[in-house]
Design a protein around this motif. Structure first.
Motif, mmCIF file in Angstrom:
data_model
loop_
_atom_site.group_PDB
_atom_site.id
_atom_site.type_symbol
_atom_site.label_atom_id
_atom_site.label_comp_id
_atom_site.label_asym_id
_atom_site.label_seq_id
_atom_site.Cartn_x
_atom_site.Cartn_y
_atom_site.Cartn_z
ATOM 1 N N GLY A 117 29.333 35.302 33.156
ATOM 2 C CA GLY A 117 30.028 34.451 32.193
ATOM 3 C C GLY A 117 29.079 33.517 31.458
ATOM 4 O O GLY A 117 28.135 32.986 32.037
ATOM 5 N N LYS A 118 29.358 33.308 30.177
ATOM 6 C CA LYS A 118 28.623 32.329 29.369
ATOM 7 C C LYS A 118 29.648 31.412 28.727
ATOM 8 O O LYS A 118 30.508 31.864 27.956
ATOM 9 C CB LYS A 118 27.777 33.026 28.308
ATOM 10 C CG LYS A 118 26.586 33.800 28.869
ATOM 11 C CD LYS A 118 25.737 34.396 27.747
ATOM 12 C CE LYS A 118 24.473 35.054 28.290
ATOM 13 N NZ LYS A 118 24.772 36.204 29.164
ATOM 14 N N SER A 119 29.566 30.122 29.032
ATOM 15 C CA SER A 119 30.596 29.189 28.580
ATOM 16 C C SER A 119 30.642 29.068 27.066
ATOM 17 O O SER A 119 31.699 28.766 26.490
ATOM 18 C CB SER A 119 30.394 27.813 29.216
ATOM 19 O OG SER A 119 29.163 27.236 28.819
ATOM 20 N N GLU A 120 29.513 29.314 26.384
ATOM 21 C CA GLU A 120 29.521 29.184 24.923
ATOM 22 C C GLU A 120 30.367 30.277 24.258
ATOM 23 O O GLU A 120 30.753 30.152 23.099
ATOM 24 C CB GLU A 120 28.103 29.219 24.351
ATOM 25 C CG GLU A 120 27.343 30.521 24.545
ATOM 26 C CD GLU A 120 26.442 30.512 25.761
ATOM 27 O OE1 GLU A 120 25.405 31.214 25.737
ATOM 28 O OE2 GLU A 120 26.766 29.792 26.739
ATOM 29 N N ALA A 127 37.760 31.977 34.384
ATOM 30 C CA ALA A 127 36.383 32.485 34.335
ATOM 31 C C ALA A 127 35.480 31.546 33.538
ATOM 32 O O ALA A 127 34.304 31.356 33.884
ATOM 33 C CB ALA A 127 36.368 33.887 33.723
ATOM 34 N N LEU A 128 36.020 30.954 32.473
ATOM 35 C CA LEU A 128 35.253 30.000 31.673
ATOM 36 C C LEU A 128 34.859 28.784 32.504
ATOM 37 O O LEU A 128 33.707 28.321 32.463
ATOM 38 C CB LEU A 128 36.080 29.567 30.456
ATOM 39 C CG LEU A 128 35.510 28.448 29.588
ATOM 40 C CD1 LEU A 128 34.170 28.837 28.991
ATOM 41 C CD2 LEU A 128 36.510 28.069 28.484
ATOM 42 N N ALA A 129 35.807 28.251 33.280
ATOM 43 C CA ALA A 129 35.505 27.101 34.134
ATOM 44 C C ALA A 129 34.452 27.455 35.185
ATOM 45 O O ALA A 129 33.544 26.667 35.475
ATOM 46 C CB ALA A 129 36.782 26.597 34.810
ATOM 47 N N VAL A 130 34.565 28.653 35.754
ATOM 48 C CA VAL A 130 33.585 29.103 36.754
ATOM 49 C C VAL A 130 32.206 29.257 36.109
ATOM 50 O O VAL A 130 31.183 28.862 36.686
ATOM 51 C CB VAL A 130 34.027 30.439 37.386
ATOM 52 C CG1 VAL A 130 32.936 30.986 38.303
ATOM 53 C CG2 VAL A 130 35.329 30.262 38.152
ATOM 54 N N ALA A 131 32.180 29.833 34.892
ATOM 55 C CA ALA A 131 30.904 30.002 34.192
ATOM 56 C C ALA A 131 30.234 28.659 33.945
ATOM 57 O O ALA A 131 29.017 28.501 34.155
ATOM 58 C CB ALA A 131 31.131 30.740 32.869
#
Length: 429
Positions: free
Chosen positions: A85-88, A32-36
């Motif tokens: 999702g927010k990568s931060e 999910a992080l990579a997608v965000a």
């Protein structure tokens, strides 16, 4: 061993990188992080998302609950990574989830906008590649080597982040520390308490997760089952049962996808739980002073980090073996043991649990965590009696660091065919 202030700071920085909060199983959350991140670089919600994963990531993401969704597996994690999702937020990337976003995510899945496949012909155990498209625009993001290490970013054919440079920098930073068990022990015993007090955050977060879990029936509810009065005749209601129940309870919640943060270790929430809660429960039940709890937790967590450096983030070896080895060390210290007894506990752990397979993240992990933690208690008790598995037995060596290398060599190399077979069984059911 006298550690310089610079060495101490390097170790503190390492622990702060590896012991971090996480919501949900770290493999689908890392996806999910990579997608965000790919969605952010794209600048708008994608029309299609293609995900390519290493076998170990795929294995760990197939059967685990996704926080707050009541759903299992990768598709909803991918959809929510793009939608909210927010990568931060890193491993808490999905913390802004809402009922509306879940419905939107289900719609994305129904409309076949998400594809997930095994990435062939790669050596990386931890590899996540995401391609997001909308109109003529396309972004590509790669996470590798650790769950939050975004090593490659590309948009419309233009490379925005260089994979090799960033990965080499991270590996070099960790390699310079040159940890061994003696250095791990010396750091935990001699670092000024105010410098390592932050490790108490793991105690607060993971104990709270266990306590919340007791109020529900997450997963297989192993933690609650162990506390059930009707089982006390077999298990008793003492310190040992409490250690097992608290550790299992936190794992129950995490694997079932509860929206409860836990403090992870080396990219795994279950490792963080198993490295923390046995030590916390033992310290509380035996009324240990706070400084001893701080040092015991640091010894446990740093031992896990040290072992994982040679094993790798993901492997065929169940991570609870590693995490429980850390908690065995912490418990020995709380029992009054010094370095020799700590090393005895490590050897006892290696002699017992080596070879426990990882067959993916799932509610049943609570059983494996409880097995690891019970062995940690046995190993600590044996160590304090001066009893240790000798070098003539199995893979044990006189040198405790060589014992650890033997363990990690089996897990990273020797069990590769086992890993492939496990994945084949899981995907052919």
């Amino acid at each position: 061993m006298n550690l310089s202030k610079e060495e101490r700071q390097e170790i503190i920085d390492l622990v702060k990188r590896e012991v971090v909060p996480a919501i949900g199983c770290t493999e689908p959350v890392a996806v999910a992080l990579a997608v965000a991140k790919a969605t952010e670089v794209l600048g708008e919600k994608p029309e299609s998302i293609s995900v390519y994963l290493s076998a170990n990531v795929l294995k760990n993401a197939m059967g685990v609950g996704i926080p707050g969704t009541g759903m299992t597996g990768l598709p909803i994690a991918v959809a929510l990574g793009a939608l909210i999702g927010k990568s931060e937020y890193l491993l808490e990337v999905l913390r802004d989830i809402s009922p509306e976003s879940i419905e939107q995510g289900k719609k994305m899945i129904d409309e076949k906008k998400i594809s997930i496949a095994l990435k062939e012909d790669i050596d990386d155990k931890l590899y996540i590649e995401v391609i997001c498209k909308r109109g003529n625009d396309e972004t590509k993001v790669v996470i590798r080597s650790s769950h939050t290490h975004i090593s490659f970013i590309e948009k419309n054919g233009q490379i925005l982040q260089d994979e090799c440079t960033s990965e080499n920098q991270e590996k070099t930073c960790d390699d310079l520390l040159n940890l061994d068990l003696q250095k791990v022990y010396d750091f935990a015993m001699t670092a000024p308490p105010e410098e390592i007090r932050f490790i108490l955050e793991s105690a607060d977060l993971n104990k709270k997760a266990a306590e919340i879990s007791f109020q529900h029936n997450y997963g297989h509810a192993l933690g609650k089952t162990l506390l059930n009065p009707k089982n006390s005749q077999m298990m008793g209601d003492g310190l040992f049962s409490k250690i097992l129940s608290f550790t299992s309870s936190a794992c129950d919640a995490r694997m079932a996808g509860a929206m409860i943060p836990v403090m992870s270790n080396s990219g795994s929430g279950n490792q963080g739980i198993a490295a923390t809660l046995p030590v916390v429960v033992y310290a509380e039940e035996t009324h240990q002073p706070e400084e001893m709890l701080i040092r015991a937790l640091m010894l446990s967590h740093l031992t896990v980090i040290y072992i994982k450096q040679s094993l790798g983030r993901l492997s065929a070896l169940c991570g609870c073996v590693i995490a429980a080895t850390g908690s065995a060390c912490g418990i020995v210290y709380l029992m009054g043991g010094k370095y020799q007894k700590v090393s005895f506990a490590v050897k006892n752990m290696v002699a017992n649990l080596t070879g426990m397979i990882c067959d993916g993240a799932k509610p049943g992990c609570a059983l494996k965590v409880s097995s690891g933690v019970s062995t940690a208690v046995f190993s600590a008790m044996m160590a304090m009696e001066g009893k240790v598995v000798e070098a003539v037995e199995g893979i044990i060596d006189e040198d405790v660091d060589q014992c650890i290398r033997n363990l990690t060599l089996i897990g990273s190399k020797g069990m590769n065919e086992t890993d492939k077979l496990v994945l084949r069984i899981m995907t052919c059911k």
